[in-house]
Every structure is written in C-alpha cells, then in structure tokens.
Motif scaffolding. Structure first.
Motif, PDB file in Angstrom:
ATOM      1  N   ALA A   1       0.820  -1.214   0.000  1.00  0.00           N
ATOM      2  CA  ALA A   1       0.000   0.000   0.000  1.00  0.00           C
ATOM      3  C   ALA A   1       0.856   1.266   0.000  1.00  0.00           C
ATOM      4  N   MET A   2       1.808   1.363   0.925  1.00  0.00           N
ATOM      5  CA  MET A   2       2.623   2.569   0.995  1.00  0.00           C
ATOM      6  C   MET A   2       3.535   2.711  -0.213  1.00  0.00           C
ATOM      7  N   THR A   3       4.092   1.595  -0.671  1.00  0.00           N
ATOM      8  CA  THR A   3       4.967   1.663  -1.847  1.00  0.00           C
ATOM      9  C   THR A   3       4.198   2.124  -3.073  1.00  0.00           C
ATOM     10  N   ALA A   4       2.959   1.665  -3.235  1.00  0.00           N
ATOM     11  CA  ALA A   4       2.162   2.100  -4.381  1.00  0.00           C
ATOM     12  C   ALA A   4       1.948   3.606  -4.351  1.00  0.00           C
ATOM     13  N   ILE A   5       1.621   4.137  -3.184  1.00  0.00           N
ATOM     14  CA  ILE A   5       1.421   5.586  -3.072  1.00  0.00           C
ATOM     15  C   ILE A   5       2.740   6.322  -3.288  1.00  0.00           C
TER      16      ILE A   5
ATOM     17  N   ALA B   1      -7.735   1.687   0.670  1.00  0.00           N
ATOM     18  CA  ALA B   1      -7.473   0.503  -0.145  1.00  0.00           C
ATOM     19  C   ALA B   1      -6.867   0.961  -1.466  1.00  0.00           C
ATOM     20  N   ILE B   2      -5.714   0.404  -1.793  1.00  0.00           N
ATOM     21  CA  ILE B   2      -5.134   0.641  -3.115  1.00  0.00           C
ATOM     22  C   ILE B   2      -5.746  -0.404  -4.036  1.00  0.00           C
TER      23      ILE B   2
ATOM     24  N   ALA C   1      -2.905   5.183  10.311  1.00  0.00           N
ATOM     25  CA  ALA C   1      -3.810   4.790   9.228  1.00  0.00           C
ATOM     26  C   ALA C   1      -3.314   3.467   8.670  1.00  0.00           C
ATOM     27  N   ILE C   2      -4.248   2.600   8.308  1.00  0.00           N
ATOM     28  CA  ILE C   2      -3.909   1.266   7.810  1.00  0.00           C
ATOM     29  C   ILE C   2      -4.323   1.172   6.342  1.00  0.00           C
ATOM     30  N   GLY C   3      -3.473   0.541   5.548  1.00  0.00           N
ATOM     31  CA  GLY C   3      -3.764   0.372   4.133  1.00  0.00           C
ATOM     32  C   GLY C   3      -3.855  -1.094   3.750  1.00  0.00           C
ATOM     33  N   CYS C   4      -4.522  -1.349   2.636  1.00  0.00           N
ATOM     34  CA  CYS C   4      -4.540  -2.680   2.042  1.00  0.00           C
ATOM     35  C   CYS C   4      -4.317  -2.529   0.541  1.00  0.00           C
ATOM     36  N   PHE C   5      -4.158  -3.654  -0.152  1.00  0.00           N
ATOM     37  CA  PHE C   5      -3.747  -3.657  -1.554  1.00  0.00           C
ATOM     38  C   PHE C   5      -4.653  -4.613  -2.311  1.00  0.00           C
TER      39      PHE C   5
ATOM     40  N   ASP D   1      -8.961  12.931  -8.436  1.00  0.00           N
ATOM     41  CA  ASP D   1      -7.653  12.898  -7.791  1.00  0.00           C
ATOM     42  C   ASP D   1      -7.431  11.648  -6.941  1.00  0.00           C
ATOM     43  N   ALA D   2      -8.387  10.697  -6.960  1.00  0.00           N
ATOM     44  CA  ALA D   2      -8.151   9.402  -6.306  1.00  0.00           C
ATOM     45  C   ALA D   2      -7.261   8.502  -7.154  1.00  0.00           C
ATOM     46  N   LEU D   3      -7.167   8.788  -8.453  1.00  0.00           N
ATOM     47  CA  LEU D   3      -6.290   8.019  -9.338  1.00  0.00           C
ATOM     48  C   LEU D   3      -4.833   8.226  -8.940  1.00  0.00           C
ATOM     49  N   LEU D   4      -4.065   7.135  -8.854  1.00  0.00           N
ATOM     50  CA  LEU D   4      -2.611   7.256  -8.678  1.00  0.00           C
ATOM     51  C   LEU D   4      -2.036   7.638 -10.035  1.00  0.00           C
TER      52      LEU D   4
END
Length: 396
Positions: free
Chosen positions: A112-116, A184-185, A137-141, A235-238
């Motif tokens: 998740a963090m690497t994707a962002i 969520a990514i 904050a917690i992320g998932c992929f 702006d939610a698009l990476l």
C-alpha cells in the motif's frame, strides 16, 4: 611454518556466521525488532492464531509504527529510508514469530505505501504516508480477484469515467488488512489500461467482508473487498500507475520481504526442534542422540543457513542497485521451499507435541502453505526462473 590459528566451533544458531557480515546499524535494527517481537508478539501469537484474528489490530499497528517498520525502506514522508538489508532483517525477525505478523507489515509498507510512494501525487503522499508510517492509518492492496490470481491481467474490476469522477465496480479477494483498512489501493481495468486508485474505505459502495474458516495465516485479518458503484473524485487516481507493471513492481517489493521472512520461519522451526531434540528423552537419552534425529537436524541446518545466505545476498544486491526481479523470484522459490521442508521435519521431531500450539512448528508449517501461494505461487516463480535462463516464456 607458523601455527595456524584454531577456528572456533560453529554456532548452532548461525552455523555459517551469516550475520557476521552485518554492520553495527544493521545489527541494531535486527536486535531491536527481535526484542520487540519476543516481548510484544511471541507471548500472544499462539492465542491469536487459535482465535483466528488479531484482537486489537489498531494497537498493533501503532506499535509497529512506533517501532518504525512500516514503509521503513521508503524515503521521506515520515519513513525511515532504511536499506534493503535492514528491512529484510526486520521481516526475518517478525516472521520468526509468525508469517501473519510479517504480512501485516509487508502489506502496509511494501504494497500500500509503496504504491502511493511510487505512483501517487504529492497530495496523496502527504495525506497518507506519514499517518501510515506512524501506524495511525492502515492500508490494504486490492489486486487479486476470486477468478484472477496468477493472471492479474485478466481482472474483472472496472473503473469508468463519469465526468471528472471515476466509478469502480468489482470484487477483490484474499486481501490482508482489508476490513480494518482506512485506504485501499485498488487496481482496476480502464479504457486506458490497468490503473491504481487510492480508495478511502468509508466511500459509499465500498465494503469488506472477513474471510473465515482459514487454516493458515490465522493471526492475520483477511478480507474480500466489494466495490459496488464506488464513486471517486479524479484525484483518487494514482497518476503514475499505468499498466500491469505498476502493481507487479509493488508485489516484487513484498516478495523481497518474503525471502527474508521465510528464512526467519525456517530458523524458528529449526531452533525449536534443536531445543526439543536435546531435552526430550526417550530410551534413556535425548532423542537428539539418535542417528535418524541427527540426520533430520543436519538437513534442517543446511536449509536454514542456505536460506539465510540467499536472503543476505539478494539484500546486498538490492542495496547495490543490482537486484533484478528474477533474483527475488529465486529467493522466494528457494527460501519458501526450504522453510516448508524445515517446518515439516521440525514437526516430526516434536512428535505428538508438534501438533499443538504449545510449540510453533505446526503453526509455521500451516502458515507457509499460504506463503508458498501468495505473491506468486511456486509454479509461477519456477517458470520465471526458467524463462530467465532460457529466454523462452512458458506462460502463454
């Protein structure tokens, strides 16, 4: 001729002195994470595994954030900027306790963090990364789908434009941290190819359902993600996420952590078996004094040390900028298989005691069934290595 200095006997716990190559800083990180794991994780993990969950994942996330392991290999935005070997050592020490706990850290940081960090806008990075690094904050992929595992390019999740917005529909499966995530990514097919989106999990139409009845990775939270007309602003698009290579590059970071993690699981099983074999007595002597048991210990010793050397070499290559994705495939293929052999043999040495949660070996053995499957199955990595050495793809 001068008398040759007599070599010291090998350390049973680091037979080939793999950790002797560590710098002082690397050793400090190893010891800090190992001490944290022994103090905060190991006393509870058997209960978490039996319960099939992590009872207080928010507190655990904060503890991992305070420890500094979330996204520790990333630069800036509250991340530590650690080396590849330092991150690997953290993964090794966490998975020596349990694969599910290392997965918590890997999904948050390497996925998740690497994707962002790699593909997100400055606004997305500044909004999410410092809080994720701190465990606030917690992320998932979300890549894998019920009918799309080893072939993620066949995903059915779609994102379509509607004015300046995006609307997402689809289902993702086997998502670690999915039901506790704040973001969520999500990867979706669009008319422009596969793209990634940072989806706040409180967005209408987003839901996450817990996966129950798991027999592996039970000290972990696994979910199904459902996206039913999830409307997101543009702006939610990476913005940097273009094509399947984007999520696969994140997966390669997670696989790298698995290389080290599997070495940790193998070491834990070997050490448990060695302790048991030297203290459990049958026929008037420790079972470690019998030939068949010593052969099992020798086989485990070789697997553990070869896995450790493999992880260390791949980590050094990564820090030198020389690590190809096929090196990581080599590591996952080799280290997970070694860990599975060690766990199975350790279980046999423990006899009937080996099937209880009083000892870690069957828990590791069951977890490794998942580790062998996710982030690329054994078969997929075998084909990747075959293609690497022949130049011929066997995938299609």
């Amino acid at each position: 001729m001068s008398e040759q200095r007599k070599a010291a006997p090998p350390d049973p716990h680091d037979f080939l002195a793999v950790d002797d190559s560590l710098s002082d800083e690397e050793r400090d990180i190893r010891d800090t994470v190992r001490d944290f794991a022994a103090r905060e994780l190991r006393p509870h993990v058997a209960d978490w595994f039996e319960a099939g969950t992590i009872p207080d994942p928010r507190s655990l996330a904060k503890a991992f954030g305070d420890l500094g392991v979330f996204g520790m290999h990333l630069e800036g935005y509250g991340c530590a900027g650690a080396s590849a070997v330092e991150y690997g050592l953290a993964c090794r020490e966490l998975e020596a306790v349990d694969s599910g706990l290392r997965s918590f850290v890997s999904v948050q940081g390497s996925l998740a963090m690497t994707a962002i960090h790699k593909f997100g806008s400055e606004e997305q990075k500044n909004h999410w990364l410092p809080r994720m690094a701190a465990g606030e904050a917690i992320g998932c992929f979300g890549l894998t789908e019920p009918d799309s595992g080893s072939d993620p390019g066949s995903m059915r999740t779609r994102a379509r434009r509607d004015g300046s917005d995006w609307v997402l529909d689809g289902t993702k499966m086997w998502i670690t941290n999915g039901s506790i995530a704040d973001v969520a990514i999500v990867w979706a097919a669009t008319d422009e190819g596969i793209r990634g989106f940072a989806v706040p999990t409180d967005t209408p139409g987003f839901s996450a359902n817990l996966v129950h009845k798991k027999l592996s990775l039970r000290a972990s939270i696994t979910s199904e993600l459902v996206l039913d007309g999830v409307r997101l602003p543009g702006d939610a698009l990476l913005p940097g996420s273009t094509g399947l290579g984007a999520p696969l590059s994140c997966l390669n970071e997670a696989r790298y952590g698995i290389v080290w993690g599997a070495a940790g699981a193998a070491r834990a099983c070997y050490e448990a078996a060695l302790e048991y074999a030297t203290t459990r007595e049958q026929f008037g002597r420790p079972i470690g004094g019998f030939q068949l048991t010593q052969r099992k210990l020798a086989d485990m010793l070789v697997d553990v040390n070869q896995a450790g050397l493999t992880a260390m070499q791949i980590g050094r290559l990564k820090d030198q900028g020389r690590c190809h994705r096929n090196h990581v495939s080599f590591g996952k293929f080799a280290c997970v298989a070694a860990a599975q052999r060690v766990a199975s043999t350790a279980r046999s040495i423990h006899g009937a005691n080996g099937i209880t949660l009083e000892y870690p070996v069957l828990r590791h053995m069951l977890n490794l069934e998942t580790v062998a499957t996710y982030e690329g199955t054994e078969e997929i990595h075998a084909l990747s290595l075959g293609q690497a050495v022949t130049g011929i793809s066997a995938f299609r």
